[in-house]
Design an enzyme around this catalytic site. Structure first.
Site, PDB file in Angstrom:
ATOM      1  CG  ASN A  72     -37.931  37.937  -8.298  1.00 18.97           C
ATOM      2  OD1 ASN A  72     -38.591  38.394  -7.515  1.00 18.97           O
ATOM      3  ND2 ASN A  72     -36.777  38.425  -8.774  1.00 18.97           N
ATOM      4  CD  GLU A  77     -34.048  36.988 -10.410  1.00 20.13           C
ATOM      5  OE1 GLU A  77     -33.427  36.990 -11.201  1.00 20.13           O
ATOM      6  OE2 GLU A  77     -35.451  37.280 -10.377  1.00 20.13           O
ATOM      7  NE  ARG A 104     -37.438  43.878  -6.007  1.00 21.90           N
ATOM      8  CZ  ARG A 104     -36.861  43.275  -7.212  1.00 21.90           C
ATOM      9  NH1 ARG A 104     -37.617  42.622  -7.925  1.00 21.90           N
ATOM     10  NH2 ARG A 104     -35.518  42.623  -6.848  1.00 21.90           N
ATOM     11  CE1 TYR A 141     -40.568  37.130 -14.538  1.00 18.93           C
ATOM     12  CE2 TYR A 141     -39.060  36.508 -12.897  1.00 18.93           C
ATOM     13  CZ  TYR A 141     -39.633  37.581 -13.642  1.00 18.93           C
ATOM     14  OH  TYR A 141     -39.589  38.800 -13.566  1.00 18.93           O
ATOM     15  CD  GLU A 180     -37.944  40.508 -10.754  1.00 13.48           C
ATOM     16  OE1 GLU A 180     -37.517  39.582 -11.722  1.00 13.48           O
ATOM     17  OE2 GLU A 180     -36.773  41.171 -10.446  1.00 13.48           O
ATOM     18  CG  HIS A 197     -31.973  43.978 -10.166  1.00 14.79           C
ATOM     19  ND1 HIS A 197     -33.346  43.772  -9.658  1.00 14.79           N
ATOM     20  CD2 HIS A 197     -31.793  43.319 -11.197  1.00 14.79           C
ATOM     21  CE1 HIS A 197     -34.007  43.018 -10.774  1.00 14.79           C
ATOM     22  NE2 HIS A 197     -32.979  42.793 -11.481  1.00 14.79           N
TER      23      HIS A 197
HETATM   24  O1  IFM Z   1     -35.435  40.982 -16.255  1.00 12.51           O
HETATM   25  C1  IFM Z   1     -35.417  40.039 -15.269  1.00 12.51           C
HETATM   26  C2  IFM Z   1     -35.327  40.745 -13.805  1.00 12.51           C
HETATM   27  O2  IFM Z   1     -34.163  41.600 -14.063  1.00 12.51           O
HETATM   28  C3  IFM Z   1     -34.935  39.563 -12.834  1.00 12.51           C
HETATM   29  N1  IFM Z   1     -35.743  38.614 -12.870  1.00 12.51           N
HETATM   30  C4  IFM Z   1     -36.162  38.178 -14.007  1.00 12.51           C
HETATM   31  C5  IFM Z   1     -36.595  39.004 -15.068  1.00 12.51           C
HETATM   32  C6  IFM Z   1     -36.909  38.485 -16.412  1.00 12.51           C
HETATM   33  O3  IFM Z   1     -35.880  37.973 -17.126  1.00 12.51           O
END
Ligand code: IFM
Length: 445
Positions: A291, A165, A76, A293, A351, A120
């Site tokens: 995504n 995002e 990606r 985290y 992600e 992005h």
């Molecule tokens: O680096 C970023 C990415 O561009 C978008 N998602 C989160 C990542 C980490 O902060």
């Protein structure tokens, strides 16, 4: 325990244009909002910019070779709008498109599925000068740009992501001003989010008009919200934060419109929503990019203060260098929730990864056990959801390379490949070696 994934599962990595490409003034590329923002003193830590980044624009062959060595089946990346349309709309810069054309060919030749993301965060500055995402016309400009890219790459690219995002674009870019374009205008937040979602819907239609068998999705960053206690105020606050961050995007895409609770909280009169917009936004997607985290533990300010801090959810939580809690079960919970509440046709973890203070390379190696543990934990969580029936098509590590981490510049390293930003040497971290083995075995153990 060995967690095996089905044949055809996408093992991959992810990057984005401004974070890795560099070459910001080459071959006719126009200025983006991140060029302007990062060159504004005080905006990015250490005064870092994406001018050179990982120099991927020149070293892309080397980077594709790294992916081949890793054994990934999917990559990606994002396409820089100002490379394709330096003025945002109108005249096409062929040399910009040629770059992605070559990249796609090289990926296909290497047996790697290209997964382009069309936006992005690198909006052409000229469009921001005209109002940016606060203006409806930007959504239409995005659809025009999308049609141009789809026309050029659509004979070889089947899988597309529209926008990365939208919450971050809205909240960090236009409400808090800590990302480009650096506007601190809370009142325009709902309009920005609406235009991003409209842009997604229009772009989805534009891709399908050109690419007959296209499979299109959007990428959302989703944080599960956990109340800090069972106190009703904490529970209500967690619910509100879930509405504002997650459901604000999920609900309209799923055809449910904007959540009323959020509309009321923001006192938004919905003047920007024109007849037909919600239908456009709800154009069915083929997959949702997720995504993930961290989770957020939410405490209501009405219950907790310095004297009465919220109870600890569990002892000794671990945090990454971003100060994000490491919480793998959140990925399982999230995927299950999405599947139960929204039933999108499929999901890809677009992600997942972590920044840790890695040691410098020594003897051609970077020792990063925390990142290995992070990835392992999250892959097992994703596998659990998959084995319980969630249609999860793939998992992409953020990121292939250490890169420009937005407001943090080069101070946060998410890569599984270390980049020395003084001479551009790439060095495998242990996490990359580990991931290569996982891919080769088709299983996490
Ligand atoms: O680096 C970023 C990415 O561009 C978008 N998602 C989160 C990542 C980490 O902060």
């Amino acid at each position: 325990m060995t967690a095996r994934v089905p044949e055809g599962f996408w093992w991959g990595v992810a990057t984005s244009a401004y974070q890795i490409e560099g070459a910001t003034t080459e071959d006719g590329r126009g200025e983006s909002i991140w060029d302007r923002f990062s060159h504004t003193p005080g905006k990015v830590l250490g005064g870092d910019t994406g001018d050179v980044a990982c120099d991927h624009y020149h070293r892309w062959r080397e980077d594709v070779a790294l992916m081949v060595e890793l054994g990934v089946g999917a990559y990606r990346f994002s396409i820089a709008w100002p490379r394709v349309l330096p003025e945002g709309r109108g005249a096409v810069n062929r040399r910009g498109l040629d770059f992605y054309d070559r990249l796609v060919d090289a990926l296909l030749e290497a047996g790697i599925r290209p997964l382009p993301t069309l936006y992005h965060w690198d909006l052409p500055q000229v469009l921001e000068d005209g109002g940016g995402w606060a203006r409806r016309s930007t959504a239409h400009a995005f659809a025009e740009y999308t049609a141009i890219v789809a026309d050029r790459l659509g004979d070889r690219v089947r899988d597309w992501f529209t926008i990365n995002e939208p919450w971050v674009v809205t909240q960090l870019g236009y409400v808090l001003g800590i990302h480009a374009p650096g506007r601190v205008e809370p009142d325009v937040g709902p309009a920005v989010a609406h235009h991003l979602l409209l842009a997604h819907g229009l772009a989805t239609e534009a891709i399908r008009a050109v690419v007959r068998d296209a499979r299109v999705g959007i990428v959302l960053n989703l944080d599960p919200m956990q109340p800090a206690s069972l106190h009703p105020a904490d529970v209500a606050e967690a619910r509100l934060q879930d509405v504002l961050m997650n459901r604000w995007y999920l609900d309209p895409i799923a055809g449910r419109g904007y959540p009323e609770e959020g509309v009321e909280f923001l006192t938004w009169d919905r003047a920007e929503v024109r007849p037909g917009d919600l239908e456009t936004i709800a154009t069915p997607i083929d997959r949702l990019g997720v995504n993930y985290y961290r989770r957020q533990v939410v405490a209501s300010p009405s219950v907790h203060d310095a004297d009465r801090p919220p109870p600890r959810i569990r002892p000794g939580p671990i945090f990454t260098e971003m100060d994000w809690e490491v919480y793998p079960p959140g990925l399982y919970d999230l995927l299950r929730r999405l599947d139960c509440d929204y039933h999108f046709p499929a999901y890809v973890v677009t992600e997942n990864g972590a920044a840790f203070p890695d040691p410098s390379p020594e003897g051609g190696r970077v020792v990063d056990p925390d990142r290995v543990a992070f990835l392992r934990g999250h892959l097992l969580a994703a596998h659990r959801a998959l084995s319980e029936g969630v249609p999860l098509e793939g998992y992409l590590v953020w990121s292939l390379l250490d890169n420009f981490e937005w407001g943090f510049g080069y101070s946060r390293r998410f890569g599984i490949i270390h980049v020395d930003f003084t001479d551009q040497t790439r060095t495998w971290k242990d996490s990359a070696v580990w991931y290569r083995r996982v891919i080769a075995e088709g299983a996490v153990s």
